[in-house]
Scaffold this active site. Structure first.
Site: not given
Length: 686
Positions: A39, A259, A484
């Site tokens: 893309l 997010s 994390y």
């Protein structure tokens, strides 16, 4: 005068896309999410600031990749040392990944990452390493006297906290100091040369580049990459995407629990909200709970979030007036993170742990549900991978279990060593200071509150040692990937981010102690007294991969490579999709044979010169390149052009450039370039 240049500065950009087919994409840990086309291209963007008189320099690189792996960093530093001697080193070179989840995987030396990457994929590793080095080379050759400006502002409507119940575990007294459960602030550094010509910018903003979800198979740089594209297209007027001298990096920060899918979590089957502590649906459980972006599909969501980020950066860039001045310095240590003693206070000392992942790691997040069912024996019959699976099922030692409490251990990676260690022990901690700007290069994904605690602790350290008023910014996914870093309180809830805090409940406290030490050394001008710490290992790995080998290819009967199988229509209007399918070949052939390879162009016929002019290449976000493998060595390539509103009417065509493998003798296969073109078609006025 006040207007004089304070530094030598420079910017550079180089392609680091790598193989766009058959290689798994890095980020969602979903082995079915394998590349099948392109893309947008991936780039490494490099920035160097140097003292005009002195020898001090700082290099910041933001690359459109999931994260910087230790392997990538060690190979980049090795190449820089052989080219430039001691000029670019582990202390003054920061390598940061944007954290796109749509780039090729396979560039890791620790075993855990091989499982969803199909091993170590040399072409993916090489294109990242070479792209980063090339971007630094370009800057090195083009340094000029210049000035830096810093600005900051709030980005709205672009993030949600995806573990809000974990965030609520932090003390109420701490939470009430903040207006939001995400960091909405963007920090922007603007670079101009001494004549005021614009060179580029770095923006730091905390958001996961997961607007493209795990059903996507096209390589791309996601929302922050789209922001870079918009800014660079605007400044490099008249140039093709990926060309032109202005460089705009949108770098990652403390995005651990952030997010871009702003509509929040919904059950894919019933459409009801699943915003509950377990992110689970009444029917189908957690696997059905998926967050939705603001757009009607993932492509539109990527553009909406990317555009929001770009528009704020543009405003901050235009108004930036606070100049950055002062000396450069950098501090770095390697630390064995599985064995750090942390002094919480005068009487209380705690330990970090050997790395391990908890049960919720396998569940994934609302941005991408877990697909880690490797233990179901997906590669039976391969003794190497069978041995790997046997280790996955090994029982952790009592010591490791106790250290990680309350984490229920799923993968005891710190005690797995075959054929190489599964997770890093030796981790980079690093700060680079450019005058009043301190960049904390962190090796993973700090959550919102973890990042706030780290920044604040470092700020206080600078203040108390005579360096007040520092702008402290976190650069994420740097140097080595350690998953994390949650706060101690968030850790107790053991959602995905906590289960992936691999060095145990005191990981954040350990990092705060270490980064305070670096900040103190910078403030007191004592960076040369810091111990460099234990060097990380460099494993001797030959390319070890489950990727299918590249063999001879064929075209259908009476056809040749590049022939059109399905032709374009004769005319289109704006907002329609022009589409053509060709007899194709594996795009991996191109990645392995060319550095600057374009798979496609959109060309417009010019009546004045009676010739075709390239108006778009495969770095454009309006084009999509799909590869699909057929049987008997045959494959197809489909090129789509999503014609934007306002496209100039005229005559156009789509072209395809590829390479196929041809067998010349029993033992020799060569790579042959070819091309194809659609018929000409008309774009009519609306």
């Amino acid at each position: 005068t006040a207007e004089e240049a304070k530094y030598l500065v420079g910017v550079g950009r180089a392609d680091c896309t790598g193989p766009v087919a058959q290689v798994p994409l890095m980020g969602y840990a979903n082995p079915d999410q394998v590349g099948g086309g392109l893309l947008s291209r991936l780039y490494s963007r490099a920035f160097i600031v140097a003292e005009p008189q002195g020898s001090r320099r700082v290099v910041f690189v933001s690359a459109d990749i999931g994260m910087v792996s230790q392997r990538v960093r060690l190979e980049v530093l090795k190449q820089l040392r052989s080219k430039y001697g001691e000029l670019y080193r582990q202390d003054n070179v920061i390598l940061s990944g944007t954290h796109t989840h749509s780039g090729p995987a396979g560039y890791f030396q620790y075993t855990l990452f091989w499982i969803t990457s199909k091993g170590l994929v040399q072409p993916a590793l090489s294109s990242i390493v070479n792209g980063i080095v090339k971007s630094i080379d370009i800057v090195h050759e083009n340094m000029k006297r210049g000035r830096l400006f810093i600005n900051r502002g709030t980005v709205e409507n672009s993030q949600i906290n995806r573990s809000p119940f974990s965030y609520l575990a932090n003390p109420a007294s701490e939470r009430k100091r903040y207006s939001s459960n995400t960091d909405k602030e963007m920090v922007l550094l603007k670079m101009v040369d001494e004549d005021g010509h614009e060179l580029g910018l770095i923006s730091w903003f905390a958001v996961h580049p997961v607007s493209m979800n795990n059903s996507n198979h096209l390589v791309n740089s996601d929302n922050v990459g789209y922001a870079s594209y918009l800014f660079e297209q605007e400044k490099n007027k008249g140039m093709l995407p990926g060309e032109g001298s202005f460089v705009a990096a949108f770098a990652s920060s403390n995005l651990g629990d952030v997010s871009p899918n702003t509509r929040g979590p919904f059950c894919a089957n019933t459409g009801e909200s699943c915003d509950n502590p377990q992110s689970t649906c009444p029917v189908g459980g957690a696997a059905m709970c998926m967050a939705k972006g603001p757009g009607s599909d993932m492509f539109e969501s990527t553009r909406i979030i990317g555009q929001n980020i770009y528009l704020k950066a543009k405003e901050l860039y235009e108004k930036a007036s606070q100049e950055v001045t002062g000396p450069l310095s950098s501090a770095h240590q390697w630390v064995n993170m599985s064995d750090v003693s942390v002094e919480l206070n005068a009487t209380h000392t705690v330990q970090t742990c050997k790395p391990a992942l908890g049960h919720s790691f396998a569940a994934g997040t609302i941005d991408g549900v877990g697909a880690f069912n490797f233990t179901q024996g997906s590669v039976e019959g391969d003794p190497f991978w069978d041995q790997i699976r046997d280790q996955l099922l090994g029982e952790p030692s009592n010591e490791t279990k106790a250290c990680h409490k309350p984490k229920p251990i799923l993968f005891n990676t710190g005690e797995m060593t075959w054929p190489h260690p599964w997770h890093p022990d030796i981790v980079d901690v690093q700060i680079a200071a450019i005058g009043s700007l301190a960049i904390l290069a962190v090796p993973g994904e700090f959550t919102t509150m973890s990042g706030r605690r780290l920044r604040e602790a470092v700020q206080r350290e600078f203040d108390s040692h005579g360096a007040p008023g520092m702008n402290v910014v976190i650069a994420g996914l740097c140097n080595v990937y350690t998953h994390y870093i949650t706060t101690y309180e968030e850790y107790q809830l053991q959602r995905y981010e906590a289960a992936s805090t691999i060095y145990g409940p005191h990981t954040l406290s350990a990092y705060i102690q270490l980064y305070r030490g670096l900040a103190k050394a910078i403030a007191l001008n004592g960076t040369q007294e810091l111990s460099s710490g234990p060097e990380p290992p460099f494993f001797n790995i030959t390319s070890l991969t489950l990727l299918p080998s590249l063999s001879a290819e064929s075209a259908p009967a009476n056809k040749t490579f590049g022939d059109v199988l399905e032709e374009v229509r004769q005319e289109y209007r704006e907002r329609e999709v022009a589409e053509v399918t060709f007899v194709g070949a594996n795009p991996r052939n191109s990645a392995e044979n060319a550095t600057e390879h374009n798979f496609l162009t959109v060309e417009r016929y010019s009546n004045i010169s009676s010739s075709w002019r390239v108006v778009l290449n495969d770095a454009s976000w309006d084009t999509r390149f799909y590869w699909s493998k057929g049987s008997r060595g045959q494959s197809n390539v489909t090129i789509e052009w999503h014609i934007p509103a306002g496209m100039e009417p005229g005559v156009y065509r789509l072209r395809y450039f590829g390479h196929y493998k041809k067998r010349v003798t029993l033992f020799r296969v060569i790579t042959v370039p070819f091309e194809g073109s659609s018929s000409a078609f008309q774009i009519t006025a609306p």
